[in-house]
Structure formats: structure tokens, C-alpha cells
Scaffold this active site. Structure first.
Site, PDB file in Angstrom:
ATOM      1  N   TYR A 198      37.260  68.040  24.579  1.00 26.25           N
ATOM      2  CA  TYR A 198      36.004  67.292  24.587  1.00 26.25           C
ATOM      3  C   TYR A 198      35.214  67.568  25.862  1.00 26.25           C
ATOM      4  CZ  TYR A 198      38.172  64.319  20.972  1.00 26.25           C
ATOM      5  OH  TYR A 198      38.784  63.851  19.843  1.00 26.25           O
TER       6      TYR A 198
ATOM      7  N   ASP B  19      33.522  59.339  16.014  1.00 27.23           N
ATOM      8  CA  ASP B  19      32.622  58.196  15.995  1.00 27.23           C
ATOM      9  C   ASP B  19      31.198  58.648  15.682  1.00 27.23           C
ATOM     10  OD1 ASP B  19      34.663  56.451  16.647  1.00 27.23           O
ATOM     11  OD2 ASP B  19      34.273  56.540  18.809  1.00 27.23           O
TER      12      ASP B  19
ATOM     13  N   ASP C  68      31.876  52.234  24.875  1.00 26.88           N
ATOM     14  CA  ASP C  68      30.931  53.352  24.849  1.00 26.88           C
ATOM     15  C   ASP C  68      29.503  52.810  24.898  1.00 26.88           C
ATOM     16  OD1 ASP C  68      30.315  52.467  22.277  1.00 26.88           O
ATOM     17  OD2 ASP C  68      31.305  54.131  21.259  1.00 26.88           O
TER      18      ASP C  68
ATOM     19  N   ARG D 192      37.053  57.141  24.838  1.00 26.91           N
ATOM     20  CA  ARG D 192      36.411  55.888  25.268  1.00 26.91           C
ATOM     21  C   ARG D 192      37.334  55.103  26.191  1.00 26.91           C
ATOM     22  NH1 ARG D 192      35.477  52.352  20.485  1.00 26.91           N
ATOM     23  NH2 ARG D 192      36.835  53.751  19.305  1.00 26.91           N
TER      24      ARG D 192
END
Length: 326
Positions: A77, A49, A91, A183
Site C-alpha cells: 500500500y 474500503d 480514516d 487504518r
């Protein structure tokens, strides 16, 4: 292996580890690298993203042919979950839909809730995502103000650790399978705690063997071209596919592979496979000549019908040729 001539240098086919800056789309990065490389084919594997940062695998030259073989790479992550705020995009880029106090939560309670999301879980894709329903990306439907039912998808959270709890912000380390939406994970943890939540920040630290500490910024990629060196940020196609078995073939078979023709299993002079990977029917393999040059990718099959282990004549069918015909 072919090379792309550029300003007196040679850029080989392979995978480039690029560190995507915040605010850039994955397409922005591809366009920038393509501009640096001139006529080279450039693509990417694993969209990030725009607000996220970190590892974005960029495929260069014939590297664009192997995207489908890299999708199974797991990912790591670092995320920050903000508790007490639900947003429409799940988000920090979205509109806040609801606020709740998170003052009553304890670190122990947060740890317990997070632990429920380890292993195989089902996720509902976010409305603001590129997943298509009826041929239309969900984000277009969401921008039109509509919400549609989505089927849950099975993903695997291999590792999930709480790194810090600072007020309403929870630092997380996530190692997960392909198709996982961090997310959605953050929003689901917030819901499990009864206060809601969203993804505040996200950095992708690793994609398969590509580490963020080895990644280059788009600007550093340009400098690397000038110096003729991308160092640890570069993987050849052979290195990127090292999780696949390798079959070294004789000269006659190598010539056939260059033309995309199938070869008999008896032409294989040497097998090399990662631990736990077998050379069974349907297995994708790297096909190499005796100098070690990667020629292409093939799939073990048979002529006629029966698999090799059931009496069929063993054959490797060539799916992709990764060298020039000579």
C-alpha cells in the site's frame, strides 16, 4: 479450460486485475464487471474500503473457485497518515473525535515510532469493519452507537517505510500480510507519537503478483472485452496458483481427476515446485495433464491413515475440478 462466449469473443476462467476507483465499493466493481461479462460468474478476493483505490483482484468463471488459495497473497500500500486528528472510523470518512498539535514532532521521532511497527504485531480490528462478533458485523454495532471489546489479531508488517513528511501528513509504504488494517496501523502510530492520527488516503499498489501499473479501470475492462484483450491485467488460474506445486499425471489419472476421483501418487509423471515448497503430506498441488492443461487442485494424503512418508499408500485427493468432464 472452458471459456465464456461473449460478443464473439472468449473470456477465460481466471483473475482480472482491476483498479478500483475512489467512492466505489468492491461490490460495485463486481457488479460492473458482471454486467460486462453477461452470464459469467464474478467475485473478488480482498475487499477495499470505498474511499481506497488500487488493485482489486476480480475472479472470473471458475476463478471464483480459488479465492481461498489467494488469501495468503501479501499486499503493498501507499498511505498518508494525518497526525493530530483521531476519528471514529480511523480514516478520513469518520467523525473527528480529538485534535492535537503535531508541531513538536520531528522527522526523526516519526521514523523511530514507525520502526516499532515492523514485523509481527497485534492489531485490534476497527469497530467500523466487516469482522463479525456473535454473527454481527462490527460496523453494524458501531452504527448503533456501541463499542465492544475485540480480541487483538496477529499480523505481519513485512516492510514499512516513511516516504515523506509534509507538515502533519506522513507518506507511508506498507507491505503486509493478509488481515492487516492500514487504518489501525495509522491510528496506532499516531497514538505512539502522543498526538493521535488517522488514515487520510490509501492506494493498494500490489496484491501478490498483481501490480497497480498493470490494472485496468472498470471502463478499460469493457474496452478490453471489445478488443478481446486484457493484456497484463489477466492471469489464468494456473498463473494465479503458480505458488503451488504442480503434478503432471498420466492419461488414466487425468480422466479420474476430471470426475473428482482420487489418484495414486505413482500416476505423477513430473513434479514442479517453487523453491522451498515440498510435496509433503497435506500439501495442496495443481494437477495437470501432460499437455500442460490445469485439471484441478488436490491435496497429498494417503489411503487408510498413515502419511505417505510413514508407510501409507500415497494419494492425491481431488478438492476442486477446474475443467469440464469429457
Amino acid at each position: 479450460m472452458t471459456a465464456i462466449a461473449l460478443a464473439g469473443r472468449a473470456v477465460r476462467d481466471g483473475v482480472l486485475n482491476v483498479r478500483k476507483p475512489a467512492g466505489w465499493t468492491s461490490h460495485d466493481v463486481v457488479a460492473r464487471i458482471r454486467g460486462c461479462l453477461g452470464s459469467a460468474k464474478v467475485g473478488h478476493a480482498g475487499t477495499l474500503d470505498p474511499a481506497a483505490t488500487g488493485v482489486l483482484p476480480i475472479l472470473v468463471g471458475r476463478g471464483t473457485k480459488i479465492a481461498e488459495f489467494l488469501v495468503d497473497w501479501d499486499k503493498e500500500y501507499r498511505a498518508v497518515l494525518r497526525l493530530g486528528e483521531r476519528t471514529d472510523t480511523l480514516d478520513a470518512t469518520g467523525r473527528i473525535l480529538e485534535r492535537r498539535s503535531s508541531d513538536g514532532l520531528t522527522e526523526g521521532g516519526i521514523q523511530a515510532a514507525v520502526g516499532r511497527f515492523r514485523g509481527a504485531i497485534r492489531q485490534i480490528p476497527p469497530m467500523f469493519s466487516a469482522v463479525k462478533m456473535g454473527g454481527v458485523p462490527l460496523y453494524k454495532t458501531a452504527r448503533a452507537g456501541r463499542v465492544v471489546d475485540r480480541e487483538p489479531r496477529l499480523v505481519t508488517i513485512h516492510e514499512l517505510d516513511v516516504l515523506s513528511v509534509r507538515g502533519c501528513d506522513v507518506g507511508l509504504r506498507v507491505v503486509c500480510s493478509k488481515g492487516t488494517y492500514v487504518r489501525s496501523l495509522c491510528a496506532d502510530i499516531g497514538d505512539a507519537l502522543g498526538v493521535g492520527g488517522h488514515l487520510l488516503t490509501l492506494e493498494r499498489r500490489r496484491v501478490g503478483p498483481l501490480l497497480v501499473d498493470d490494472a485496468l479501470s472498470p471502463e478499460e475492462v469493457s474496452s478490453g472485452i471489445a478488443m478481446g484483450d486484457w493484456g497484463a491485467a489477466w492471469l489464468s488460474i494456473d498463473q494465479a496458483l503458480c505458488h503451488l506445486p504442480a503434478a503432471t499425471v498420466d492419461e488414466e489419472a487425468a480422466a479420474r481427476v476430471r470426475h473428482g476421483a482420487p489418484i495414486p501418487l505413482r500416476a505423477v509423471k513430473e513434479w514442479a515446485a517453487p523453491a522451498g515448497v515440498e510435496q509433503g503430506h497435506g500439501q495442496v498441488v495443481r494437477i495437470k495433464e501432460q499437455t500442460g492443461l490445469l485439471l484441478g487442485l488436490g491435496r497429498i494424503g494417503s489411503r487408510g491413515g498413515a502419511p505417505p512418508d510413514e508407510g501409507g499408500e500415497g494419494t492425491i485427493h481431488v478438492d476442486k475440478v477446474l475443467v469440464d468432464v469429457v
